[in-house]
Enzyme design. Structure first.
Site, PDB file in Angstrom:
ATOM      1  N   GLY A 193       0.745  -1.281   0.048  1.00  0.00           N
ATOM      2  CA  GLY A 193      -0.023   0.001  -0.016  1.00  0.00           C
ATOM      3  C   GLY A 193       0.858   1.183  -0.121  1.00  0.00           C
ATOM      4  O   GLY A 193       0.618   2.172  -0.656  1.00  0.00           O
ATOM      5  N   ASP A 251      -7.557  -0.204   5.469  1.00  0.00           N
ATOM      6  CA  ASP A 251      -8.164  -1.327   6.285  1.00  0.00           C
ATOM      7  C   ASP A 251      -7.048  -2.376   6.441  1.00  0.00           C
ATOM      8  O   ASP A 251      -6.697  -3.360   5.787  1.00  0.00           O
ATOM      9  CB  ASP A 251      -9.107  -2.059   5.485  1.00  0.00           C
ATOM     10  CG  ASP A 251      -9.453  -3.489   6.043  1.00  0.00           C
ATOM     11  OD1 ASP A 251      -9.235  -3.502   7.292  1.00  0.00           O
ATOM     12  OD2 ASP A 251     -10.164  -4.153   5.578  1.00  0.00           O
ATOM     13  N   SER A 261      -3.808  -4.213   8.769  1.00  0.00           N
ATOM     14  CA  SER A 261      -3.675  -4.947   9.951  1.00  0.00           C
ATOM     15  C   SER A 261      -2.758  -3.997  11.027  1.00  0.00           C
ATOM     16  O   SER A 261      -2.676  -2.869  10.747  1.00  0.00           O
ATOM     17  CB  SER A 261      -2.788  -6.139   9.833  1.00  0.00           C
ATOM     18  OG  SER A 261      -2.016  -6.110   8.705  1.00  0.00           O
ATOM     19  N   ASP A 262      -2.587  -4.462  12.251  1.00  0.00           N
ATOM     20  CA  ASP A 262      -2.006  -3.642  13.159  1.00  0.00           C
ATOM     21  C   ASP A 262      -0.588  -3.323  13.091  1.00  0.00           C
ATOM     22  O   ASP A 262       0.131  -3.814  12.128  1.00  0.00           O
ATOM     23  CB  ASP A 262      -2.059  -4.175  14.835  1.00  0.00           C
ATOM     24  CG  ASP A 262      -3.601  -4.357  15.110  1.00  0.00           C
ATOM     25  OD1 ASP A 262      -4.334  -3.375  14.824  1.00  0.00           O
ATOM     26  OD2 ASP A 262      -4.004  -5.519  15.416  1.00  0.00           O
TER      27      ASP A 262
END
Ligand code: AAT
Length: 285
Positions: free
Chosen positions: A141, A158, A160-161
């Site tokens: 991204g 959206d 992940s941590d």
């Protein structure tokens, strides 16, 4: 797995862990980026777990996917082109595709394995990928964002941590790239931790967001299987007139039913930004 239970033990939330009783391991494998696990749980249906962290479960995923999509979409006057960063299960694409007027949905997910596994085991979310408006690109991204300017009305991260492949998506340079990739008056919405377990992380993300966007907001929704039972959403708008508390687009009960929205409503939208006093104070909101 100890005695049939999965526990989400991670340094991001020290000393506290969500546990799910497991009936069956449906898939386990190592991708190029992370450990991928799909569980059949006793009470929350199927669960997707990446590097030991719960990404979503069948029973409560709609809270997160609807809110991370509809909070920004309903705050924009006319969103036509939307970018999703992450979201390899397809759930956010499924929600964004419902929004009237959205013409093109681009998505960049780093891990094709997550997409494949979701198509096989989590079709109720992965059906998002079969919408003709969705264009999926496999890649990082952060790198993707460098190559795009003035293209998107709304960008939803959206991710992940902030451990593993998603670290760069929580740092300030990423927010500058988001701004560049947005069209005038564009809006971003990013997965942000909660004030119970990740106050420092939320503060940092808010600081990055404030340094780039004239208008920011932080909302929450309840997701029982995320750490501390809730998740936060960081919103930023290039338009200083944006009032995140008051949705520009509202739907009747009938429309919400037709769109199969089970969590989001305009009342929930407004309420999500109403924070407890300690959180307001520490986030200066
Ligand atoms: N839809 C709900 C679940 C998620 S999915 C997070 C996705 O982000 C994963 O598919 C992961 O592979 C992807 N991802 C991670 N890093 C990158 C990156 N650099 N570029 C593109 N995609 C990435 C979110 C769960 C939240 C968990 C809360 N505790």
């Amino acid at each position: 797995l100890k005695q049939g239970w999965f526990s989400e033990i991670n340094g991001l939330w020290p000393g506290i862990a969500q546990s799910l009783e497991v009936e069956k391991i449906l898939y386990e494998g190592q991708s190029e980026y992370q450990h991928v696990l799909v569980l059949q749980t006793k009470s929350y249906g199927k669960a997707l777990v990446l590097d030991g962290i719960i990404q979503c479960t069948e029973k409560d995923e709609f809270s997160y996917q609807e809110m991370i999509s509809f909070l920004p979409l309903c705050s924009h006057p006319n969103p036509k082109t939307v970018l999703i960063v992450g979201g390899g299960d397809g759930g956010v694409a499924r929600e964004v595709a419902k929004f009237p007027g959205v013409e093109k949905i681009y998505q960049v997910e780093i891990d094709n394995k997550v997409v494949e596994v979701s198509k096989q085991f989590l079709p109720f979310m992965a059906k998002g990928f079969s919408d003709p408006k969705v264009n999926l690109h496999i890649g990082d991204g952060f790198e993707f964002m460098k190559q795009h300017s003035n293209e998107f009305d709304v960008i939803i991260t959206d991710s992940s941590d902030p451990v593993g492949p998603a670290i760069s998506l929580f740092q300030e340079p990423y927010f500058a790239l988001l701004k560049k990739a947005l069209k005038p008056n564009g809006i971003v919405c990013c997965q942000a931790g909660t004030v119970w377990s990740n106050l420092d992380q939320v503060q940092d993300t808010l600081t990055h967001c404030r340094s780039i966007f004239p208008k920011v907001a932080y909302g929450v929704s309840s997701v029982p299987t995320y750490p501390t039972g809730q998740i936060g959403y960081m919103l930023g708008s290039l338009n200083p007139e944006t009032n995140f508390n008051e949705p520009l687009k509202t739907f009747s009960e009938d429309e919400l039913d037709k769109m199969e929205l089970r969590y989001y409503s305009d009342k929930i939208h407004r309420a999500s930004f109403e924070l407890p006093r300690f959180a307001k104070k520490s986030l200066k909101l």
